[in-house]
Design an enzyme around this catalytic site. Structure first.
Site, PDB file in Angstrom:
ATOM      1  N   SER A  16       1.038  -3.395  -4.686  1.00 21.35           N
ATOM      2  CA  SER A  16       1.909  -2.239  -4.473  1.00 21.35           C
ATOM      3  C   SER A  16       2.647  -2.329  -3.146  1.00 21.35           C
ATOM      4  CB  SER A  16       1.096  -0.950  -4.497  1.00 21.35           C
ATOM      5  OG  SER A  16       0.651  -0.655  -5.794  1.00 21.35           O
ATOM      6  N   ASP A  23       8.035   7.281  -4.081  1.00 21.32           N
ATOM      7  CA  ASP A  23       6.927   6.393  -3.728  1.00 21.32           C
ATOM      8  C   ASP A  23       7.371   5.228  -2.851  1.00 21.32           C
ATOM      9  OD1 ASP A  23       4.246   5.723  -3.646  1.00 21.32           O
ATOM     10  OD2 ASP A  23       4.340   4.472  -5.428  1.00 21.32           O
ATOM     11  N   HIS A  50       2.234   5.636  -1.754  1.00 19.35           N
ATOM     12  CA  HIS A  50       0.829   5.872  -2.125  1.00 19.35           C
ATOM     13  C   HIS A  50      -0.127   4.942  -1.382  1.00 19.35           C
ATOM     14  CE1 HIS A  50       1.417   2.532  -5.135  1.00 19.35           C
ATOM     15  NE2 HIS A  50       0.158   2.295  -4.834  1.00 19.35           N
TER      16      HIS A  50
END
Length: 553
Positions: free
Chosen positions: A309, A238, A198
């Site tokens: 992330s 992801d 993402h």
């Protein structure tokens, strides 16, 4: 499996069920088949013609279908020779892959030949262990030596800040820099980096039409913007693999998160809100959160924020145990991480293929718990099979319990999906299951590409009485010839929406409407019901349910 299977296949080919996002689901009109006299031979001949139409690039699908044809029609003229031709082509492609050192493709072909019980399997040049070893040697992160870990502070050098430049965004007549920040870490000296999908999704999304350029900043040089390219990615898990032309200052070793337990201490490194070289600590709060449809993830209490992330979650030895997925906004301390095992499964495909496609066989099911044993698992119960799916064509039935995949035992849905994560889409695999009487059955199944919204495919391919099994957990039988929307519940899936809502077998249900949202992410189901638990009083109930979940496989 029997010849009746091919009769149903031929009838299914004549019946087209359609649905769209803006219309409700309706039952098909009754089909008059009284003038049609199909025999099993007709169905088999039809299937043979369909196999011959499969494109050459999908020769493994043709191999699988022709194998099923031979199994169910031993005496059909031409069936054996058709299968033999595809078997020979698969062997030839295997040898070609070996000569080109494409060991990932060779493994896919080897596993498929094993599943269809190719008699010359033991004579092939490289067997499965040799192929797996060759793949491991060639893939960054799997082939790398152990890290030169000395202390936690040294690990910071191996992290990077991911920067996706999206140009300028104009808001209120004012132009502002538009960018995405994330974290990443080196897994190979040659500059290979892991991050979340993402974080870099705008760079690979075909629907994104704007400007997007990918760069990284090293932990020890936050002023130099270094270009990076995307090698491979998987939006379902992801994860993404990047490459930069730098000599990595520190390389992380991949650990084994299977040894972690709730309460174990872990450390997160990343660039929260762009503050690079940030190290925080915490514990594993849970190991089985259902954040993605691909599998379960860790919940952690280490402080992470937007920008973390893609950063590594490491243990006290500096080994990567998971990849951080930044916390849920407005919920302090609620953060997640993707187990490193998933990365190990994905890396060979990232490196050799680029985009990783998820696989499925067209089923919905749940882990079966052993009666009276508490938390002990004993397999994967099939609660639903989509018509015309690989599972349906292979003869898998509702109520069977899958206990083995590719020669390895499985005791849960998680183990089953982990096995599929190791396999490429387009692979043939042998599955063993127990029927309701405990008899073991063998199925040969083709691993197809998983749709983005499996529930949408179910809605398009099945009648509403069956489609509500994966959507709500209730199977219906029509109980009125006058009202086509009137049903009685014949089965309730334990742990489902219907179960938690207090529905019972023999409750009367009227399905008023089923709508899919324009994005294909959710379904809205409107029903009237006479529930036994409510004294058979009429109640109107509306549900909004996702069209994807971990239970599709």
């Amino acid at each position: 499996m029997s010849r009746c299977f091919f009769v149903s296949l031929l009838l299914a080919a004549a019946l087209v069920l359609s649905s769209c996002a803006s219309s409700s689901s309706r039952e098909p009109k009754d089909v008059d088949t009284s003038s049609r006299k199909y025999t099993s031979e007709d169905a088999a001949s039809y299937e043979m013609n369909q196999i011959k139409k499969i494109p050459d690039a999908d020769f493994l699908k043709a191999l699988w279908r022709s194998k099923l044809l031979v199994i169910n029609n031993q005496n059909l003229a031409g069936a054996q020779s058709l299968y033999a031709s595809y078997e020979a082509k698969t062997v030839a492609q295997y040898r070609k892959a070996i000569s080109q050192k494409d060991y990932l493709e060779a493994l896919r072909l080897f596993n498929s030949l094993d599943a269809v019980e190719y008699s010359g399997l033991s004579e092939l040049k490289m067997q499965r262990p040799e192929l797996e070893a060759a793949i491991k040697r060639s893939v960054p992160g799997l082939s790398s030596a152990a890290s030169n870990f000395t202390n936690l502070a040294a690990c910071v050098k191996g992290t990077v800040t991911i920067y996706v430049d999206k140009g300028v965004k104009v808001q209120g007549r004012v132009g502002r820099t538009d960018a995405v920040l994330g974290s990443g870490f080196f897994i190979d000296k040659a500059g290979y980096i892991i991050t979340n999908h993402h974080v870099i999704s705008d760079c690979v999304d075909p629907e994104y039409k704007g400007f997007a350029r990918l760069y990284i900043y090293l932990a020890e040089d936050s002023d130099t913007r270094i270009p990076a390219k995307i090698v491979g990615y998987d939006e379902n898990v992801d994860l993404a693999l990047l490459k930069t032309e730098v000599d990595a200052p520190y390389v992380f070793a991949l650990g084994s998160s299977e040894s972690l337990d709730v309460g174990d201490k872990v450390y997160a490194i990343g660039s929260p809100l762009g503050l690079d070289r940030t190290l925080t600590s915490g514990i594993i709060s849970s190991k089985d959160r259902e954040l993605f449809s691909a599998g379960k993830v860790f919940q952690i209490d280490a402080a992470v924020n937007s920008g973390n992330s893609g950063g590594p979650l490491i243990d006290s030895n500096g080994d990567v145990q998971a990849i951080v997925f930044a916390g849920v906004q407005n919920y302090q301390g609620l953060n997640f991480a993707i187990p490193v095992e998933y990365l190990r499964y994905e890396l060979p495909i990232f490196y050799s293929r680029g985009k990783r496609k998820g696989g499925w066989i067209g089923c919905y099911g749940r882990t079966k718990k052993r009666a009276g044993s508490g938390a002990a698992n004993e397999g994967l119960t099939v609660e639903y099979v989509m018509p015309s799916s690989p599972a349906a064509l292979a003869g898998i039935n509702v109520g069977e319990t899958i206990v083995e995949v590719g020669g390895m035992s499985v005791t849960s849905l998680d183990e089953f999906k982990a096995d599929f994560m190791r396999r490429e889409v387009g692979t043939i695999v042998k599955i063993k299951a127990l029927d309701s009487a405990g008899k073991k059955k063998t199925h040969i199944v083709y691993l197809d590409e998983r749709p983005k919204a499996p529930g949408k495919e179910v809605h398009a391919h099945d009648v509403i009485a069956q489609a509500l099994v994966p959507l709500l957990g209730m199977e219906l039988n029509r109980n009125s010839s006058l009202n086509r929307n009137q049903y009685v519940i014949s089965r309730i899936v334990r742990g489902s929406v219907a179960d938690s809502s207090g529905f019972s077998v023999d409750d009367t249900v009227s399905v008023q409407d089923v709508q899919l949202d324009p994005e294909g992410e959710y379904a809205s189901v409107q029903i009237y019901a006479k529930k036994r638990n409510n004294g058979y009083l009429d109640v109107a109930v509306g549900y909004t349910v996702p069209l994807d979940s971990q239970n599709y496989f």
